[in-house]
Design an enzyme around this catalytic site. Structure first.
Site, PDB file in Angstrom:
ATOM      1  N   GLU A 114       8.563  -4.181  -7.502  1.00 43.91           N
ATOM      2  CA  GLU A 114       7.358  -3.384  -7.659  1.00 43.91           C
ATOM      3  C   GLU A 114       6.725  -2.457  -6.002  1.00 43.91           C
ATOM      4  O   GLU A 114       6.643  -2.088  -6.113  1.00 43.91           O
ATOM      5  CB  GLU A 114       6.406  -3.778  -8.311  1.00 43.91           C
ATOM      6  CG  GLU A 114       6.762  -4.657  -9.330  1.00 43.91           C
ATOM      7  CD  GLU A 114       5.652  -5.831 -10.124  1.00 43.91           C
ATOM      8  OE1 GLU A 114       4.172  -5.485  -8.820  1.00 43.91           O
ATOM      9  OE2 GLU A 114       4.986  -6.032 -11.416  1.00 43.91           O
ATOM     10  N   PRO A 115       8.350  -2.230  -5.429  1.00 43.49           N
ATOM     11  CA  PRO A 115       8.074  -1.049  -4.042  1.00 43.49           C
ATOM     12  C   PRO A 115       7.262   0.088  -4.617  1.00 43.49           C
ATOM     13  O   PRO A 115       7.671   1.306  -6.020  1.00 43.49           O
ATOM     14  CB  PRO A 115       8.995  -0.791  -3.795  1.00 43.49           C
ATOM     15  CG  PRO A 115      10.209  -0.732  -4.765  1.00 43.49           C
ATOM     16  CD  PRO A 115       9.808  -2.038  -6.238  1.00 43.49           C
ATOM     17  N   CYS A 144     -19.567  16.015   5.031  1.00 42.71           N
ATOM     18  CA  CYS A 144     -20.359  14.933   5.947  1.00 42.71           C
ATOM     19  C   CYS A 144     -20.726  13.443   5.975  1.00 42.71           C
ATOM     20  O   CYS A 144     -21.454  12.718   5.209  1.00 42.71           O
ATOM     21  CB  CYS A 144     -21.740  15.474   5.384  1.00 42.71           C
ATOM     22  SG  CYS A 144     -21.550  17.605   5.120  1.00 42.71           S
ATOM     23  N   ARG A 153      -7.556   6.837   3.518  1.00 46.54           N
ATOM     24  CA  ARG A 153      -7.247   5.625   4.167  1.00 46.54           C
ATOM     25  C   ARG A 153      -7.292   5.298   5.775  1.00 46.54           C
ATOM     26  O   ARG A 153      -7.976   4.230   5.929  1.00 46.54           O
ATOM     27  CB  ARG A 153      -5.190   5.698   4.242  1.00 46.54           C
ATOM     28  CG  ARG A 153      -4.671   5.654   3.102  1.00 46.54           C
ATOM     29  CD  ARG A 153      -3.108   5.605   2.761  1.00 46.54           C
ATOM     30  NE  ARG A 153      -3.167   4.087   3.408  1.00 46.54           N
ATOM     31  CZ  ARG A 153      -2.263   3.821   4.477  1.00 46.54           C
ATOM     32  NH1 ARG A 153      -2.030   4.940   5.374  1.00 46.54           N
ATOM     33  NH2 ARG A 153      -2.025   2.360   4.966  1.00 46.54           N
TER      34      ARG A 153
HETATM   35  C1  LIG Z   1       1.323  -6.097  -8.718  1.00 44.81           C
HETATM   36  C2  LIG Z   1       2.062  -4.688  -7.407  1.00 44.81           C
HETATM   37  N1  LIG Z   1       2.552  -4.125  -7.745  1.00 44.81           N
HETATM   38  C3  LIG Z   1       3.369  -3.406  -6.438  1.00 44.81           C
HETATM   39  C4  LIG Z   1       2.272  -3.045  -5.728  1.00 44.81           C
HETATM   40  C5  LIG Z   1       3.053  -1.733  -4.582  1.00 44.81           C
HETATM   41  O1  LIG Z   1       2.354  -1.950  -3.310  1.00 44.81           O
HETATM   42  P1  LIG Z   1       3.088  -1.330  -2.251  1.00 44.81           P
HETATM   43  O2  LIG Z   1       2.795   0.064  -2.481  1.00 44.81           O
HETATM   44  O3  LIG Z   1       3.041  -2.034  -0.582  1.00 44.81           O
HETATM   45  O4  LIG Z   1       4.348  -1.674  -1.905  1.00 44.81           O
HETATM   46  C6  LIG Z   1       1.019  -3.644  -5.213  1.00 44.81           C
HETATM   47  C7  LIG Z   1      -0.389  -3.209  -4.776  1.00 44.81           C
HETATM   48  O5  LIG Z   1      -1.344  -3.126  -4.376  1.00 44.81           O
HETATM   49  C8  LIG Z   1       0.859  -4.732  -6.847  1.00 44.81           C
HETATM   50  O6  LIG Z   1      -0.496  -4.758  -6.676  1.00 44.81           O
END
Ligand SMILES: Cc1ncc(COP(=O)(O)O)c(C=O)c1O
Length: 417
Positions: free
Chosen positions: A274-275, A342, A313
């Protein structure tokens, strides 16, 4: 490949000059490189090719339909954390059977929507949520496929707000409780156990926490696999870190794959990743124009037209973003780069050696493609910026700039009499 490079002394997004983009679309402006989005996706796909994983883009990092669609065309799935993200992912072309749905507070409405869409699976974060999912599935006569998110209690060595796999975090179920949670899932009507999920945090800059987490989780996976023959997925989450500073390197997917593959192969489950940040972070920049230079009693302020409402960020995580001049220069000034909002927290860089710029010149806030526009707000009644995607020599507007009319579109002034 790089999405943003100097050509003839001017910063370009692929083959399009940033000066031209700023003139055509105005500033502040988010600019994405389509080529770099695809490049990063393919780096992960190729690294793990042997096990043909499902790469679910973590949509929370960047919800632009154009960005999601770019990954959909590469065969990606999506990791969503709300009904709204599920809606966006579906609309941008991600098939429902490639979507996983995480998040600790899913509402009944969101759960029923996802069951009706027949998504690949829910990433379940608590026993209470299992009960609600079962109730929803029973009510609408559907089946909810579930992965339980286990908390491996590994320190990802990242900012305290973005660490998610430690005991004190709100995410997932402790490893010791996981087996009991699966027993509950197996008893509940309308629920099918399909996998196990872990995510340790973000951004993770070394492979060690992944290796440690997988080592901790693997025995539990083996036990569960023997007990539940429908268990077929192992989701190892996202969190792969990227280069924000010159001295950093992206977490190399090839090295990660090399370290994890022996165990993953042995477990014999379909692997999901899940990137988010890794795919989009360095595929985006925030272009901004200098409004004023202000000499304070102690330092110089470079005041830009972008602010914390556009990119939060630095204020939220004290995150570092590299600042580049659009017209290449080696001259520098030392000071703070700030926006017009502000708040003293409205800064992009503090006490930093910055490009020597004059009012009217352009700067690029680098690495802004992840957790950038998605966290933008209307604070100080500023419309959110436009977004542009560049592919080779072509630029297309993918999100128009918000107008003042957009700001007030949902408002009413009640007539009390
Ligand atoms: C469950 C889960 N998967 C994937 C991600 C994605 O993380 P990143 O954008 O660092 O790959 C997050 C980020 O909060 C997450 O909580």
């Amino acid at each position: 490949m790089e999405g943003f490079t100097y050509r003839g002394g001017t910063l370009h997004a692929e083959e399009v000059s940033a000066v031209e983009l700023a003139e055509r679309y105005g500033t502040p402006l988010y600019v994405y490189s389509r080529g770099y989005l695809r490049h990063q996706f393919r780096r992960i796909r190729e690294a793990f090719a042997e096990i043909d994983p499902l790469i679910c883009f973590a949509v929370k990092a960047n919800t632009s339909a154009a960005v999601i669609h770019t990954f959909a065309a590469e065969g990606a799935g999506a990791d969503v954390v709300s009904g709204g993200e599920l809606y966006r992912a579906r609309r941008a072309g991600i098939p429902a059977n490639r979507i996983v749905f995480a998040g600790v507070g899913k509402t009944a409405e969101e759960i029923e929507y996802a069951i009706q869409e027949e998504i690949l699976g829910f990433t379940v974060e608590s026993e209470a949520e299992l009960h609600r999912i079962s109730e929803c599935a029973t009510r609408i006569g559907g089946t909810a496929r579930v992965d339980i998110r286990v908390n491996p209690d590994v320190d990802p060595k990242t900012h305290k707000y973005t660490s998610t796999g430690k005991k004190e975090n709100k995410f997932g179920v402790d490893l010791e409780r996981a087996v009991k949670a699966y027993e509950l899932a197996a008893r509940l009507p309308g629920v099918e156990i399909v996998g196990l999920h872990m995510h340790i945090g973000s951004p993770v800059m070394s492979i060690d926490p992944y290796v440690e987490a997988l080592e901790r989780v693997a025995p539990v996976v083996r036990e569960l696999k023997a007990a539940y023959p429908t268990l077929r997925h192992l989701d190892i989450g996202g969190g792969l870190g990227i280069r924000y500073r010159d001295e950093q390197e992206d977490l190399d997917p090839a090295r990660l794959a090399e370290a994890l593959l022996p165990t993953l192969r042995d477990l014999g489950l379909k692997v999901l990743l899940e990137p988010g940040r890794f795919l989009t972070g360095n595929a985006g920049i925030l272009l901004t124009r200098v409004q004023y230079l202000k000499e304070g009693p102690e330092k110089t302020f470079v005041i830009m037209d972008a602010a914390m409402n556009d990119l939060i960020r630095p204020a939220l995580y004290e995150a570092y973003h590299k600042i580049l001049p659009v017209r290449e220069t080696s001259d520098t000034l030392t000071g703070d780069l700030v926006g017009p909002v502000c708040e003293s927290g409205d800064f992009f860089a503090q006490n930093r050696e910055l490009p020597a710029v004059q009012a009217g010149e352009l700067l690029a806030v680098m690495s802004a493609g992840a957790y950038g526009y998605v966290m933008a707000s209307n604070y100080n009644s500023r419309g959110r910026p436009a977004e542009v995607m560049v592919s080779g020599g072509t630029a297309k507007l993918v999100q128009r700039r918000e107008t003042w009319d957009n700001l007030v579109a949902g408002e009413t002034i009640p007539a009390w009499e």
